[in-house]
Enzyme design. Structure first.
Site, PDB file in Angstrom:
ATOM      1  N   CYS A   1       1.168 -18.306  -1.176  1.00 31.52           N
ATOM      2  CA  CYS A   1       1.164 -18.305  -2.416  1.00 31.52           C
ATOM      3  C   CYS A   1       0.040 -19.311  -3.251  1.00 31.52           C
ATOM      4  O   CYS A   1      -0.693 -18.868  -3.965  1.00 31.52           O
ATOM      5  CB  CYS A   1       2.565 -18.349  -3.141  1.00 31.52           C
ATOM      6  SG  CYS A   1       2.267 -18.816  -5.113  1.00 31.52           S
TER       7      CYS A   1
ATOM      8  N   GLY B   1       6.151 -23.979  14.658  1.00 34.98           N
ATOM      9  CA  GLY B   1       7.626 -24.210  15.082  1.00 34.98           C
ATOM     10  C   GLY B   1       8.206 -22.768  15.591  1.00 34.98           C
ATOM     11  O   GLY B   1       7.860 -21.693  15.561  1.00 34.98           O
TER      12      GLY B   1
ATOM     13  N   GLU C   1      -4.208   5.829  -3.664  1.00 35.75           N
ATOM     14  CA  GLU C   1      -2.806   5.505  -3.605  1.00 35.75           C
ATOM     15  C   GLU C   1      -1.839   6.711  -3.228  1.00 35.75           C
ATOM     16  O   GLU C   1      -2.059   7.982  -3.729  1.00 35.75           O
ATOM     17  CB  GLU C   1      -2.378   5.247  -4.980  1.00 35.75           C
ATOM     18  CG  GLU C   1      -0.673   5.008  -5.099  1.00 35.75           C
ATOM     19  CD  GLU C   1       0.040   4.185  -4.174  1.00 35.75           C
ATOM     20  OE1 GLU C   1       0.845   4.773  -3.557  1.00 35.75           O
ATOM     21  OE2 GLU C   1      -0.615   2.985  -3.782  1.00 35.75           O
TER      22      GLU C   1
ATOM     23  N   GLY D   1       2.017 -22.582   1.612  1.00 35.65           N
ATOM     24  CA  GLY D   1       1.827 -21.129   2.132  1.00 35.65           C
ATOM     25  C   GLY D   1       1.046 -20.204   1.458  1.00 35.65           C
ATOM     26  O   GLY D   1      -0.077 -20.397   0.921  1.00 35.65           O
TER      27      GLY D   1
ATOM     28  N   HIS E   1       4.941 -15.187 -36.420  1.00 34.35           N
ATOM     29  CA  HIS E   1       3.884 -14.340 -36.706  1.00 34.35           C
ATOM     30  C   HIS E   1       2.868 -14.975 -37.066  1.00 34.35           C
ATOM     31  O   HIS E   1       2.768 -15.881 -37.621  1.00 34.35           O
ATOM     32  CB  HIS E   1       4.346 -13.517 -38.169  1.00 34.35           C
ATOM     33  CG  HIS E   1       3.480 -12.533 -38.543  1.00 34.35           C
ATOM     34  ND1 HIS E   1       2.962 -11.330 -38.167  1.00 34.35           N
ATOM     35  CD2 HIS E   1       2.310 -12.668 -39.534  1.00 34.35           C
ATOM     36  CE1 HIS E   1       2.108 -10.817 -38.636  1.00 34.35           C
ATOM     37  NE2 HIS E   1       1.526 -11.786 -39.938  1.00 34.35           N
TER      38      HIS E   1
ATOM     39  N   GLY F   1      -4.549   1.185  -1.498  1.00 37.49           N
ATOM     40  CA  GLY F   1      -3.024   0.927  -1.909  1.00 37.49           C
ATOM     41  C   GLY F   1      -3.120   0.562  -3.264  1.00 37.49           C
ATOM     42  O   GLY F   1      -4.038  -0.243  -3.798  1.00 37.49           O
TER      43      GLY F   1
ATOM     44  N   LYS G   1      -0.976 -25.240   6.024  1.00 40.31           N
ATOM     45  CA  LYS G   1      -0.831 -26.048   4.710  1.00 40.31           C
ATOM     46  C   LYS G   1       0.236 -25.968   3.961  1.00 40.31           C
ATOM     47  O   LYS G   1       0.722 -24.800   3.682  1.00 40.31           O
ATOM     48  CB  LYS G   1      -2.069 -25.807   3.912  1.00 40.31           C
ATOM     49  CG  LYS G   1      -3.497 -26.196   4.538  1.00 40.31           C
ATOM     50  CD  LYS G   1      -4.590 -26.064   3.647  1.00 40.31           C
ATOM     51  CE  LYS G   1      -5.931 -26.471   3.961  1.00 40.31           C
ATOM     52  NZ  LYS G   1      -6.979 -26.269   3.085  1.00 40.31           N
TER      53      LYS G   1
END
Length: 460
Positions: free
Chosen positions: A46, A118, A202, A44, A437, A179, A41
């Site tokens: 993301c 491809g 980790e 990709g 502010h 991870g 699609k």
């Protein structure tokens, strides 16, 4: 403009993710005849399996936490649980809308979209399902996929990747996240908000090891307060699947058990079997080697996005795609300064940065001055009930070198940091600017005022 066969183009882009479609759009805007080849699609990783879906989950997690904490703000509300199908529906609505939007953009610019897998058949040639598409320039943009560790088999049920996590039909009772980088930290954060017990493993000494060390430590403190456990400086040894979940063994013999193991040890480029090396493209450990203009060593062949050794960020891919399109068009674009690309981890709290770290400045032999502004002094941050800081690193008597932030919604502040860094602004120059502010952006202004020698709401 290419002439002749319908399969002749000025540019053929192989891969329709962030870098690929950005290149196609910009090239079409510049008058090129463009074909964009995508096997899945447009959008990709993301759009469909990364940035966008994870952020919809993280927003749902924020809503869950705010519902639990509603009484703090004088609001009567009751948290009853997570409707995971409802979360999936929210995600699908956002993703589908964005997907249709990208497709519409490409069509409106005249980009030819070719569906299929491809393969680079040679310089200037890409084959798809028996058809060959030819162009003076080919842009490789085939993206990345989740990595694992040697001997660690992903089964998609008990041992999963982020791809599986996004389609999981339940909230797991407990998860071990292997991870502590961006992906692992984000999933740990959202699952904890959804009610899961979470432990991060980790191998390096800190979570988000590429960030400023003080930011990593601040995140670790925040996670500890949230009940997210972590094993730092701990290497994975093995995992055993049981009837109820998994048992993970660390080097040294310590064991952890949970319902699921999420493998979040990074993503690797998708280059195997696509004809790159056969066409003369240099590939090192799966990564395509390019110069500062994203050119491979083969004339007319470029590569962008997660294929190349640059930050695996969608916005970096966008920039690379645009760079390539403009380079092909002869516009003489300026190469990307990757230190100046903003980085955000969308956990709670968020971690955002741009520029270099203290350690990197030291490696480069730069003398620095630093200022850390605690968000405890920022009224808007207190309204949002967040803790954290804004740390500014500047060269001695010189420009700002790095902006490092921790706190809820600080990802929205990093754009100012990007402008400060990329325009090589002096702290005194930024200190002259007036920040509204009450906003969190005042924290940046306060840090700059302090560095300029005129602190306002800062305890010396």
């Amino acid at each position: 403009m290419a002439e002749g066969s319908p399969n002749d183009f000025d540019i053929v882009v192989l891969g329709g993710g962030s870098g690929g479609y950005a290149c196609a759009l910009r090239a079409a805007e510049l008058g090129s005849k463009v074909a964009l080849i995508e096997k899945d699609k447009i959008g990709g990783t993301c759009l469909h399996r990364g940035c966008i879906p994870t952020k919809t989950f993280l927003h749902a997690a924020e809503v869950a936490d705010e519902t639990r904490e509603a009484a703090t703000f004088g609001v009567k509300a009751r948290f009853e649980g997570i409707d995971i199908e409802g979360v999936h529906g929210f995600r699908d609505k956002i993703v589908t809308r964005a997907w249709k939007g990208v497709q519409g953009l490409l069509k409106s610019k005249g980009v030819t979209i070719v569906e299929g897998e491809g393969r680079l058949a040679g310089p200037g040639q890409v084959s798809v399902g028996g058809q060959t598409y030819r162009a003076a320039n080919v842009v490789l943009a085939t993206g990345s996929e989740p990595r694992s560790l040697p001997g660690l088999k992903i089964d998609g049920e008990r041992i999963i990747t982020s791809d599986h996590a996004l389609t999981l039909g339940r909230v797991p009772a407990s998860v071990i996240v292997l991870g502590g980088g961006v992906i692992g930290v984000e999933f740990a954060s959202l699952w904890r908000s959804f009610g899961a017990e979470v432990t991060i493993v980790e191998a390096l000494p800190h979570l988000l090891p590429l960030e400023e060390e003080s930011s990593s430590k601040a995140l670790e403190r925040a996670f500890r307060r949230r009940g997210i456990r972590y094993e730092l400086g701990s290497r994975f040894d093995s995992v055993k699947v049981t009837e109820t979940g998994v048992v993970v063994t660390l080097e040294g013999g310590k064991t952890l058990d949970a319902e699921l193991l999420l493998v979040a040890v990074g993503r690797g480029p998708v280059t195997a079997g696509l004809g790159y090396e056969e066409a003369g493209v240099r590939v090192e450990r799966g990564t395509v080697v390019v110069d500062e203009y994203c050119r491979t060593g083969v004339p007319g062949v470029y590569a962008v996005g997660d294929l190349i050794p640059t930050p695996q960020l969608a916005h970096a891919g966008f920039a690379e795609g645009i760079l390539v399109a403009e380079h092909i068009a002869g516009l003489g674009p300026i190469p990307i300064d990757y230190d100046g690309v903003p980085r955000i981890t969308y956990s709670d709290p968020e971690v955002a940065s741009v520029g270099i770290t203290t350690a990197k400045a030291r490696e480069r032999g730069l003398e620095t001055v630093e200022m850390t502004y605690d968000l405890a002094g920022n009224p808007k941050s207190q309204i949002l009930q967040t803790q954290g800081s804004v740390k500014i690193i500047a060269q001695q008597d010189g420009p700002v070198l790095g902006v490092h932030m921790v706190g809820r919604r600080v990802g929205e502040l990093v754009t100012e940091g990007q402008l400060i860094y990329n325009w090589e602004a002096l702290p005194a120059e930024v200190a002259q600017l007036i920040h509204a502010h009450p906003t969190q952006s005042e924290a940046v202004g306060e840090a700059m005022l302090a560095l300029a020698g005129k602190p306002l709401h800062v305890h010396n």
